[in-house]
Design a protein around this motif. Structure first.
Motif, PDB file in Angstrom:
ATOM      1  N   TYR A 105       0.814  -1.215   0.000  1.00  0.00           N
ATOM      2  CA  TYR A 105       0.000   0.000   0.000  1.00  0.00           C
ATOM      3  C   TYR A 105       0.849   1.267   0.000  1.00  0.00           C
ATOM      4  O   TYR A 105       0.667   2.157  -0.835  1.00  0.00           O
ATOM      5  CB  TYR A 105      -0.925   0.025   1.227  1.00  0.00           C
ATOM      6  CG  TYR A 105      -2.106  -0.912   1.169  1.00  0.00           C
ATOM      7  CD1 TYR A 105      -2.474  -1.554  -0.007  1.00  0.00           C
ATOM      8  CD2 TYR A 105      -2.866  -1.158   2.308  1.00  0.00           C
ATOM      9  CE1 TYR A 105      -3.565  -2.409  -0.047  1.00  0.00           C
ATOM     10  CE2 TYR A 105      -3.962  -2.008   2.286  1.00  0.00           C
ATOM     11  CZ  TYR A 105      -4.304  -2.636   1.105  1.00  0.00           C
ATOM     12  OH  TYR A 105      -5.389  -3.481   1.065  1.00  0.00           O
ATOM     13  N   ASN A 106       1.756   1.390   0.955  1.00  0.00           N
ATOM     14  CA  ASN A 106       2.525   2.627   1.106  1.00  0.00           C
ATOM     15  C   ASN A 106       3.402   2.897  -0.112  1.00  0.00           C
ATOM     16  O   ASN A 106       3.481   4.028  -0.593  1.00  0.00           O
ATOM     17  CB  ASN A 106       3.386   2.565   2.367  1.00  0.00           C
ATOM     18  CG  ASN A 106       2.560   2.613   3.638  1.00  0.00           C
ATOM     19  OD1 ASN A 106       1.422   3.088   3.624  1.00  0.00           O
ATOM     20  ND2 ASN A 106       3.113   2.122   4.732  1.00  0.00           N
ATOM     21  N   ASN A 107       4.050   1.856  -0.598  1.00  0.00           N
ATOM     22  CA  ASN A 107       4.909   2.019  -1.761  1.00  0.00           C
ATOM     23  C   ASN A 107       4.096   2.409  -2.988  1.00  0.00           C
ATOM     24  O   ASN A 107       4.485   3.306  -3.757  1.00  0.00           O
ATOM     25  CB  ASN A 107       5.677   0.721  -2.025  1.00  0.00           C
ATOM     26  CG  ASN A 107       6.589   0.824  -3.234  1.00  0.00           C
ATOM     27  OD1 ASN A 107       7.371   1.759  -3.361  1.00  0.00           O
ATOM     28  ND2 ASN A 107       6.483  -0.141  -4.135  1.00  0.00           N
ATOM     29  N   LEU A 108       2.962   1.775  -3.166  1.00  0.00           N
ATOM     30  CA  LEU A 108       2.123   2.056  -4.323  1.00  0.00           C
ATOM     31  C   LEU A 108       1.590   3.491  -4.275  1.00  0.00           C
ATOM     32  O   LEU A 108       1.597   4.203  -5.274  1.00  0.00           O
ATOM     33  CB  LEU A 108       0.956   1.071  -4.387  1.00  0.00           C
ATOM     34  CG  LEU A 108      -0.045   1.287  -5.521  1.00  0.00           C
ATOM     35  CD1 LEU A 108       0.632   1.127  -6.871  1.00  0.00           C
ATOM     36  CD2 LEU A 108      -1.217   0.311  -5.396  1.00  0.00           C
ATOM     37  N   ASP A 109       1.151   3.934  -3.102  1.00  0.00           N
ATOM     38  CA  ASP A 109       0.593   5.272  -3.001  1.00  0.00           C
ATOM     39  C   ASP A 109       1.643   6.338  -3.299  1.00  0.00           C
ATOM     40  O   ASP A 109       1.348   7.351  -3.947  1.00  0.00           O
ATOM     41  CB  ASP A 109      -0.003   5.504  -1.616  1.00  0.00           C
ATOM     42  CG  ASP A 109      -0.725   6.835  -1.521  1.00  0.00           C
ATOM     43  OD1 ASP A 109      -1.781   6.983  -2.172  1.00  0.00           O
ATOM     44  OD2 ASP A 109      -0.231   7.741  -0.815  1.00  0.00           O
ATOM     45  N   SER A 110       2.873   6.132  -2.853  1.00  0.00           N
ATOM     46  CA  SER A 110       3.924   7.115  -3.129  1.00  0.00           C
ATOM     47  C   SER A 110       4.218   7.193  -4.625  1.00  0.00           C
ATOM     48  O   SER A 110       4.530   8.262  -5.148  1.00  0.00           O
ATOM     49  CB  SER A 110       5.198   6.761  -2.350  1.00  0.00           C
ATOM     50  OG  SER A 110       5.764   5.541  -2.819  1.00  0.00           O
ATOM     51  N   ARG A 111       4.102   6.064  -5.319  1.00  0.00           N
ATOM     52  CA  ARG A 111       4.334   6.070  -6.764  1.00  0.00           C
ATOM     53  C   ARG A 111       3.121   6.608  -7.525  1.00  0.00           C
ATOM     54  O   ARG A 111       3.249   7.208  -8.579  1.00  0.00           O
ATOM     55  CB  ARG A 111       4.682   4.658  -7.240  1.00  0.00           C
ATOM     56  CG  ARG A 111       6.010   4.166  -6.697  1.00  0.00           C
ATOM     57  CD  ARG A 111       6.473   2.873  -7.348  1.00  0.00           C
ATOM     58  NE  ARG A 111       5.717   1.718  -6.921  1.00  0.00           N
ATOM     59  CZ  ARG A 111       4.822   1.103  -7.649  1.00  0.00           C
ATOM     60  NH1 ARG A 111       4.530   1.537  -8.873  1.00  0.00           N
ATOM     61  NH2 ARG A 111       4.181   0.041  -7.193  1.00  0.00           N
ATOM     62  N   TRP A 112       1.955   6.393  -6.959  1.00  0.00           N
ATOM     63  CA  TRP A 112       0.713   6.906  -7.544  1.00  0.00           C
ATOM     64  C   TRP A 112       0.681   8.431  -7.472  1.00  0.00           C
ATOM     65  O   TRP A 112       0.132   9.102  -8.343  1.00  0.00           O
ATOM     66  CB  TRP A 112      -0.465   6.286  -6.799  1.00  0.00           C
ATOM     67  CG  TRP A 112      -1.796   6.394  -7.444  1.00  0.00           C
ATOM     68  CD1 TRP A 112      -2.071   6.665  -8.761  1.00  0.00           C
ATOM     69  CD2 TRP A 112      -3.067   6.220  -6.800  1.00  0.00           C
ATOM     70  NE1 TRP A 112      -3.428   6.666  -8.974  1.00  0.00           N
ATOM     71  CE2 TRP A 112      -4.061   6.388  -7.790  1.00  0.00           C
ATOM     72  CE3 TRP A 112      -3.447   5.927  -5.497  1.00  0.00           C
ATOM     73  CZ2 TRP A 112      -5.414   6.289  -7.493  1.00  0.00           C
ATOM     74  CZ3 TRP A 112      -4.796   5.806  -5.201  1.00  0.00           C
ATOM     75  CH2 TRP A 112      -5.771   5.991  -6.195  1.00  0.00           C
ATOM     76  N   GLN A 113       1.273   8.980  -6.418  1.00  0.00           N
ATOM     77  CA  GLN A 113       1.271  10.429  -6.223  1.00  0.00           C
ATOM     78  C   GLN A 113       1.893  11.159  -7.400  1.00  0.00           C
ATOM     79  O   GLN A 113       1.470  12.265  -7.752  1.00  0.00           O
ATOM     80  CB  GLN A 113       2.028  10.787  -4.948  1.00  0.00           C
ATOM     81  CG  GLN A 113       2.030  12.290  -4.644  1.00  0.00           C
ATOM     82  CD  GLN A 113       3.041  12.676  -3.592  1.00  0.00           C
ATOM     83  OE1 GLN A 113       4.135  12.128  -3.529  1.00  0.00           O
ATOM     84  NE2 GLN A 113       2.680  13.632  -2.742  1.00  0.00           N
ATOM     85  N   SER A 114       2.894  10.561  -8.048  1.00  0.00           N
ATOM     86  CA  SER A 114       3.590  11.248  -9.133  1.00  0.00           C
ATOM     87  C   SER A 114       2.703  11.474 -10.349  1.00  0.00           C
ATOM     88  O   SER A 114       3.077  12.217 -11.262  1.00  0.00           O
ATOM     89  CB  SER A 114       4.846  10.467  -9.535  1.00  0.00           C
ATOM     90  OG  SER A 114       4.538   9.155  -9.941  1.00  0.00           O
TER      91      SER A 114
END
Length: 524
Positions: free
Chosen positions: A336-345
């Motif tokens: 979850y956390n890793n995906l959300d940080s990459r989604w933010q871009s």
């Protein structure tokens, strides 16, 4: 005549010495030949490898990873800065989001265009709802489903400036906000309905992508879920006729679904994982646009079709058209956390593919975000919050600029983009392979120099993004360099004949109807 006696036979020691000499000679010769061959291979192989198209280079790399050493060095550059001041950026964090920064003349834009869910195939233009100076009133959460707004919009990844652009006051770019502006206030949150603890949809089929086919392959996965019988090449031939095209934007994928299939699609920004889980648990097809780092290549964009999740493990399961469907074929695991940080871009953009009979149900899940105006306004609020918490996060500032652009607040968007490229880490060079809102913002504030600088930076890394030539052409056209603009629009159409914005602008140039944005001078 006496015959001389034959020489005495060589002694065993002499024979051994001769054999050693012969052996050493052969070894030396072999070493020389092998060394020469190796040197020749080392010299010629990189030349031959680099002469191949990127597609064939990739095919060889999959089989012989060591060939990566022969790849040409990719120039790791950042987007050009423009000398933004911190005061300008900080002023944005204290300015409320209430309507357009400048009025848009009523009736100056057609209602036709590439919409979030419409079927038109014209230039993507603003909605009539956005073409007003009336302040935006956030839509309060309600138990009554909102209708899904699917009228033409300024698409995040391909917003096209209209020919009758509103007057913008460049004097308003002062670092000091107007004294009568009230402090920014957070928008009321939508009603959050929790999703089940876990869910998995086994009805999706993994589709490995072809070359540069991330978008078409993910769209194929979503459409097959609804019984579509086509292949990803059909989608690719429509969306990216040139195989080297580096990007297919969400608005293009949505337009394809709405105009070429019997199902529907929309896309929104400022998503969150709980919303994605709700959609997936209700068996909608959801595609997320994310960024990620590839070893030896750096940051790049990628799509992901979501098929499940597990809150107990903090994992989301997706069909990754490049990395696969996971070891157990239940989905590629994403934390979850890793995906959300990459989604933010990518400003947390997501696409939902659905059948028309479920539109009301989808609207109920989206809540206020079913309304585009609310969605864009909330996206500004989310980006503001993240930029305030992490002032050195370039993606938070970039999202703020993109969201302001969606609301046609171009001067505020430009300041946010300035701050994004001037942040501590800067933005990766591939950012302009996928997102083009900076072009639109600078273009509509009359900063054609920055538009051209961004285009040249992008072209230094790849010529295979048609939007680069499009916006370069727009800047040339606005400067009166009709010949250069015409050439750029023709390059776009040669690369992708289905990129209708370029054909529209080319027609305007050739008919003499093209008009650049009207930018007010300071003091006027």
């Amino acid at each position: 005549m006496n015959t001389p006696p034959p020489p005495p036979p060589a002694s065993p020691d002499n024979r051994r010495i001769n054999m050693v000499k012969l052996g050493l000679g052969c070894v030396g010769l072999s070493t020389f030949v092998c060394t020469g061959a190796i040197m020749l291979v080392l010299i010629l192989t990189p030349i031959a490898f680099r002469s191949l198209s990127p597609e064939y280079q990739d095919k060889f790399l999959r089989r012989i990873p060591a060939l990566a050493a022969f790849k040409a060095t990719v120039p790791f550059t950042y987007l050009p800065t423009i000398g933004a001041t911190n005061a300008n950026a900080l002023a944005l964090l204290a300015t409320p989001t209430s309507g357009n920064s400048t009025p848009v003349p009523t009736g100056s834009r057609s209602n036709g265009g590439l919409s979030a869910g419409g079927n038109d195939a014209n230039v993507p233009l603003p909605t009539s709802a956005l073409s007003t100076s009336t302040p935006i009133t956030p839509v309060a959460a309600s138990s009554t489903p909102l209708p899904i707004t699917n009228t033409p919009v300024l698409a995040t990844d391909n917003a096209i400036a209209a020919t009758n652009t509103p007057v913008l006051n460049v004097a308003a770019l002062s670092p000091t906000p107007p004294p009568d502006n009230p402090p920014a206030t957070a928008l009321p949150p939508a009603t959050v309905i929790p999703a089940p603890i876990s869910f998995h949809n086994s009805s999706f089929e993994w589709v490995p992508q072809g070359w540069n086919n991330c978008g078409p392959a993910n769209l194929t996965q979503a459409l097959k879920y609804y019984g579509w019988q086509g292949k990803q090449d059909e989608i690719a031939n429509y969306l990216k006729p040139n195989r080297e095209d580096k990007n297919v934007s969400p608005w293009q994928m949505v337009e394809y679904v709405n105009s070429q299939t019997n199902v529907k699609a929309l896309w929104r920004v400022a998503g969150d994982l709980n919303l994605v889980k709700r959609l997936v648990a209700d068996k909608f097809a959801v595609i997320m646009e994310t960024g990620y780092d590839v070893a030896g290549e750096g940051w790049m964009g990628h799509y992901l079709t979501v098929i499940g999740y597990d809150d107990n493990q903090g994992l989301l399961y997706g069909l990754d058209t490049w990395l696969g469907d996971g070891k157990d074929h239940q989905g590629f695991h994403e934390e979850y956390n890793n995906l959300d940080s990459r989604w933010q871009s990518f400003n947390r953009a997501y696409i939902v593919v659905y059948t028309s009979d479920r539109e009301a149900e989808l609207a109920s899940i989206l809540g206020p975000d079913a309304d585009l105006q609310y969605n864009y306004t909330r996206a500004v609020s989310v980006a503001r919050t993240e930029a305030s918490a992490q002032p050195n996060n370039p993606y938070a500032w970039f999202n703020l600029g993109s969201s302001f652009t969606l609301l046609q607040k171009y001067k505020e968007a430009s300041i946010a983009f300035d701050q994004a490229v001037n942040s501590t880490t800067g933005l990766p060079f591939r950012m302009l392979w996928y997102q083009f809102t900076p072009y639109e913002a600078y273009y509509n504030t009359g900063n054609y120099t920055q538009v051209l600088a961004l285009a040249q930076t992008a072209l230094a890394t790849t010529p295979y993004v048609e939007e680069t030539f499009y916006w370069q052409g727009m800047a040339y056209a606005a400067q009166g360099q009709t010949g250069k603009a015409t050439d750029d629009f023709k390059k776009v159409l040669k690369f992708n004949p289905n990129f209708l914005p370029a054909s529209d602008m080319l027609a305007q140039l050739e008919s003499g109807k093209f008009a650049p944005p009207v930018v007010a001078q300071a003091g006027q």
